[in-house]
Motif scaffolding. Structure first.
Motif, PDB file in Angstrom:
ATOM      1  N   UNK A  62       6.760   9.183   3.461  1.00 44.00           N
ATOM      2  CA  UNK A  62       6.315   7.808   3.087  1.00 44.00           C
ATOM      3  C   UNK A  62       7.761   6.871   2.761  1.00 44.00           C
ATOM      4  N   UNK A  63       8.761   7.294   2.628  1.00 42.46           N
ATOM      5  CA  UNK A  63      10.199   6.554   2.728  1.00 42.46           C
ATOM      6  C   UNK A  63      10.019   5.943   4.146  1.00 42.46           C
ATOM      7  N   UNK A  64      10.174   6.793   5.006  1.00 44.31           N
ATOM      8  CA  UNK A  64      10.131   6.210   6.574  1.00 44.31           C
ATOM      9  C   UNK A  64       9.342   5.162   6.873  1.00 44.31           C
ATOM     10  N   UNK A  65       7.915   5.472   6.297  1.00 38.52           N
ATOM     11  CA  UNK A  65       6.942   4.573   6.443  1.00 38.52           C
ATOM     12  C   UNK A  65       7.048   3.150   5.884  1.00 38.52           C
ATOM     13  N   UNK A  66       7.742   3.236   4.674  1.00 42.86           N
ATOM     14  CA  UNK A  66       7.971   1.871   3.863  1.00 42.86           C
ATOM     15  C   UNK A  66       8.985   1.259   4.684  1.00 42.86           C
ATOM     16  N   UNK A  67      10.012   1.825   5.125  1.00 43.75           N
ATOM     17  CA  UNK A  67      11.146   1.202   5.809  1.00 43.75           C
ATOM     18  C   UNK A  67      10.696   0.745   7.287  1.00 43.75           C
ATOM     19  N   UNK A  68       9.880   1.267   7.845  1.00 43.80           N
ATOM     20  CA  UNK A  68       9.549   0.793   9.051  1.00 43.80           C
ATOM     21  C   UNK A  68       8.632  -0.372   8.772  1.00 43.80           C
ATOM     22  N   UNK A  69       7.815  -0.190   7.785  1.00 38.23           N
ATOM     23  CA  UNK A  69       7.091  -1.461   7.526  1.00 38.23           C
ATOM     24  C   UNK A  69       7.906  -2.776   7.028  1.00 38.23           C
ATOM     25  N   UNK A  70       8.915  -2.332   6.334  1.00 38.28           N
ATOM     26  CA  UNK A  70      10.043  -3.371   5.931  1.00 38.28           C
ATOM     27  C   UNK A  70      10.873  -4.303   7.190  1.00 38.28           C
ATOM     28  N   UNK A  71      10.896  -3.174   8.010  1.00 32.71           N
ATOM     29  CA  UNK A  71      11.935  -3.536   9.157  1.00 32.71           C
ATOM     30  C   UNK A  71      10.743  -4.641  10.249  1.00 32.71           C
ATOM     31  N   UNK A  85       9.495  -9.852  24.660  1.00 34.09           N
ATOM     32  CA  UNK A  85       9.730  -9.989  23.364  1.00 34.09           C
ATOM     33  C   UNK A  85       8.153 -10.051  22.770  1.00 34.09           C
ATOM     34  N   UNK A  86       7.067 -10.833  23.410  1.00 35.08           N
ATOM     35  CA  UNK A  86       5.733 -10.646  23.027  1.00 35.08           C
ATOM     36  C   UNK A  86       5.376  -9.302  22.669  1.00 35.08           C
ATOM     37  N   UNK A  87       5.613  -8.307  23.611  1.00 35.07           N
ATOM     38  CA  UNK A  87       5.145  -6.962  23.308  1.00 35.07           C
ATOM     39  C   UNK A  87       5.945  -6.215  22.295  1.00 35.07           C
ATOM     40  N   UNK A  88       6.993  -6.730  22.092  1.00 34.88           N
ATOM     41  CA  UNK A  88       7.985  -6.027  20.896  1.00 34.88           C
ATOM     42  C   UNK A  88       7.428  -6.772  19.698  1.00 34.88           C
ATOM     43  N   UNK A  89       7.171  -7.843  19.647  1.00 39.29           N
ATOM     44  CA  UNK A  89       6.658  -8.425  18.295  1.00 39.29           C
ATOM     45  C   UNK A  89       4.966  -7.804  18.124  1.00 39.29           C
ATOM     46  N   UNK A  90       4.362  -7.630  19.144  1.00 44.20           N
ATOM     47  CA  UNK A  90       2.922  -6.979  18.889  1.00 44.20           C
ATOM     48  C   UNK A  90       3.126  -5.552  18.454  1.00 44.20           C
ATOM     49  N   UNK A  91       4.361  -4.705  18.881  1.00 41.32           N
ATOM     50  CA  UNK A  91       4.528  -3.408  18.014  1.00 41.32           C
ATOM     51  C   UNK A  91       4.795  -3.619  16.924  1.00 41.32           C
ATOM     52  N   UNK A  92       5.508  -4.392  16.442  1.00 40.37           N
ATOM     53  CA  UNK A  92       6.097  -4.659  15.074  1.00 40.37           C
ATOM     54  C   UNK A  92       4.916  -5.207  14.131  1.00 40.37           C
ATOM     55  N   UNK A  93       3.800  -5.786  14.579  1.00 38.65           N
ATOM     56  CA  UNK A  93       2.630  -6.239  13.975  1.00 38.65           C
ATOM     57  C   UNK A  93       1.422  -5.651  14.007  1.00 38.65           C
ATOM     58  N   UNK A  94       1.614  -4.292  14.814  1.00 40.46           N
ATOM     59  CA  UNK A  94       0.284  -3.821  15.000  1.00 40.46           C
ATOM     60  C   UNK A  94       0.463  -2.193  13.914  1.00 40.46           C
ATOM     61  N   UNK A  95       1.643  -1.814  13.695  1.00 38.23           N
ATOM     62  CA  UNK A  95       1.650  -0.832  13.187  1.00 38.23           C
ATOM     63  C   UNK A  95       0.602  -0.539  11.673  1.00 38.23           C
ATOM     64  N   UNK A  96       0.557  -1.759  11.206  1.00 37.11           N
ATOM     65  CA  UNK A  96      -0.577  -1.601   9.973  1.00 37.11           C
ATOM     66  C   UNK A  96      -2.127  -0.992  10.606  1.00 37.11           C
ATOM     67  N   UNK A  97      -2.276  -1.757  11.871  1.00 38.90           N
ATOM     68  CA  UNK A  97      -3.786  -1.136  12.110  1.00 38.90           C
ATOM     69  C   UNK A  97      -3.791   0.435  12.615  1.00 38.90           C
ATOM     70  N   UNK A 135       0.832  -1.195   0.063  1.00 44.12           N
ATOM     71  CA  UNK A 135       0.074   0.060   0.089  1.00 44.12           C
ATOM     72  C   UNK A 135       0.881   1.230   0.038  1.00 44.12           C
ATOM     73  N   UNK A 136       1.861   1.178   0.891  1.00 40.39           N
ATOM     74  CA  UNK A 136       2.657   2.500   0.975  1.00 40.39           C
ATOM     75  C   UNK A 136       3.592   2.598  -0.489  1.00 40.39           C
ATOM     76  N   UNK A 137       3.894   1.657  -1.041  1.00 37.76           N
ATOM     77  CA  UNK A 137       4.638   1.820  -2.366  1.00 37.76           C
ATOM     78  C   UNK A 137       3.632   2.380  -3.397  1.00 37.76           C
ATOM     79  N   UNK A 138       2.247   1.960  -3.154  1.00 40.57           N
ATOM     80  CA  UNK A 138       1.260   2.310  -4.134  1.00 40.57           C
ATOM     81  C   UNK A 138       0.911   3.826  -4.141  1.00 40.57           C
ATOM     82  N   UNK A 139       1.129   4.211  -2.761  1.00 44.69           N
ATOM     83  CA  UNK A 139       0.780   5.795  -2.399  1.00 44.69           C
ATOM     84  C   UNK A 139       1.891   6.441  -2.832  1.00 44.69           C
ATOM     85  N   UNK A 140       3.173   5.927  -3.224  1.00 43.78           N
ATOM     86  CA  UNK A 140       4.453   6.650  -3.847  1.00 43.78           C
ATOM     87  C   UNK A 140       5.386   6.850  -2.523  1.00 43.78           C
TER      88      UNK A 140
END
Length: 305
Positions: free
Chosen positions: A14-23, A268-280, A3-8
């Motif tokens: 948007x570059x930072x958002x894409x890098x965050x999503x990739x990470x 670790x659970x909360x760290x993974x929760x953070x990395x998997x919740x940014x989409x929402x 989605x972020x790549x489609x938005x440009x």
């Protein structure tokens, strides 16, 4: 990421958002792989390969680095949006797309340079394991990590720099920028609301210098505030574990081995929760992102912009 790549990816935001999503994608994928290693260790306890070692050493170190990389990328995005509110006439000159890419590359290089010595100095080798079966001593080979005093001291130094010093610095910058940005937005809104009341027709008119943020910029600022809130909330258990280890004597000893492992699992659970919740966060806060997703998967009619 789609989605972020489609938005440009033309702007630094948007570059930072894409890098965050990739990470975040890398971190969550590694977390799944680590969990699989633990499951395989229970399913095949007689395996010739130490699956726990494979998960903690080979994959876990990169996963931990990914946690902190994600945190610093969020901080960089927050700093940019803070400048967008506080210094709106300078932000486009200061935060260019190329500088954002450079900052992300530097963050990756710093943390990978921290974990690289772990793979260099910690040794993986075959060792002899002896067990007694039917009153007979059985010898087998096991591929595992061999920890020396030097490697353990190296891990302490790396954790002090990466997990404590840099992490706390990032969190402090994030909190300051979020509070500053929120207060500046509120002040700017109050000035615009009172602009007409401050105008006196009997006197010479004057202009009030305010930052007129566009609707799109306000949406992005809401996204950043949401990301900062989720990250701060999910970091509380991690900082709680670090505080416990610093304040409770003997917590690193063998007596509290299982308690320490449990505390780090929660972290670790909360760290993974953070990395998997940014989409929402993007989904609930940014309607442009939500509409693009609906168009991609045809989930329904697009919302009015």
């Amino acid at each position: 990421m789609i989605i972020l790549s489609r938005l440009g990816l033309k702007s630094s935001m948007w570059v930072g958002g894409f890098a965050l999503s990739l990470t975040d994608f890398i971190v969550t994928t590694l977390q799944i792989a680590v969990s699989c290693c633990y499951i395989l260790n229970y399913v095949y306890p007689e395996s010739d390969v130490d699956m726990v070692m494979l998960g903690v050493f080979a994959l876990g170190s990169i996963r931990y680095a990914g946690f902190y990389i994600s945190m610093w990328i969020t901080t960089v995005i927050s700093v940019e949006r803070c400048f967008c509110v506080v210094f709106p006439f300078k932000v486009k000159r200061l935060f260019t797309r190329s500088r954002c890419v450079f900052a992300i590359v530097v963050i990756y290089c710093v943390y990978f340079s921290l974990i690289l010595p772990v793979y260099i100095f910690e040794k993986i080798a075959w060792i002899d394991i002896y067990s007694i079966q039917n009153n007979v001593t059985v010898k087998k080979k096991l591929l595992t990590a061999i920890y020396s005093e030097e490697s353990l001291n190296l891990e302490i130094i790396i954790d002090t720099i990466g997990a404590v010093a840099l992490s706390v610095t990032s969190q402090a910058i994030l909190i300051v920028c979020t509070i500053w940005m929120t207060c500046a937005l509120k002040a700017s809104s109050n000035i615009r609301q009172n602009k007409e009341s401050l105008y006196d027709p009997n006197k010479s008119a004057f202009k009030i210098k305010t930052s007129e943020l566009s609707t799109r910029e306000r949406k992005l600022i809401k996204v950043v505030i949401g990301l900062a809130f989720v990250l701060t909330f999910c970091n509380i258990p991690r900082y709680g574990v670090l505080a416990a280890y610093l304040s409770i004597p003997g917590l690193t000893g063998e007596e509290y081995k299982h308690l320490g492992a449990f505390m780090w699992d929660i972290s670790d659970f909360f760290g993974t929760l953070n990395c998997s919740s940014n989409f929402f966060v993007y989904w609930f806060v940014n309607s442009h992102f939500r509409n693009s997703l609906k168009q991609l998967f045809r989930l329904g009619p697009t919302e009015r912009q």
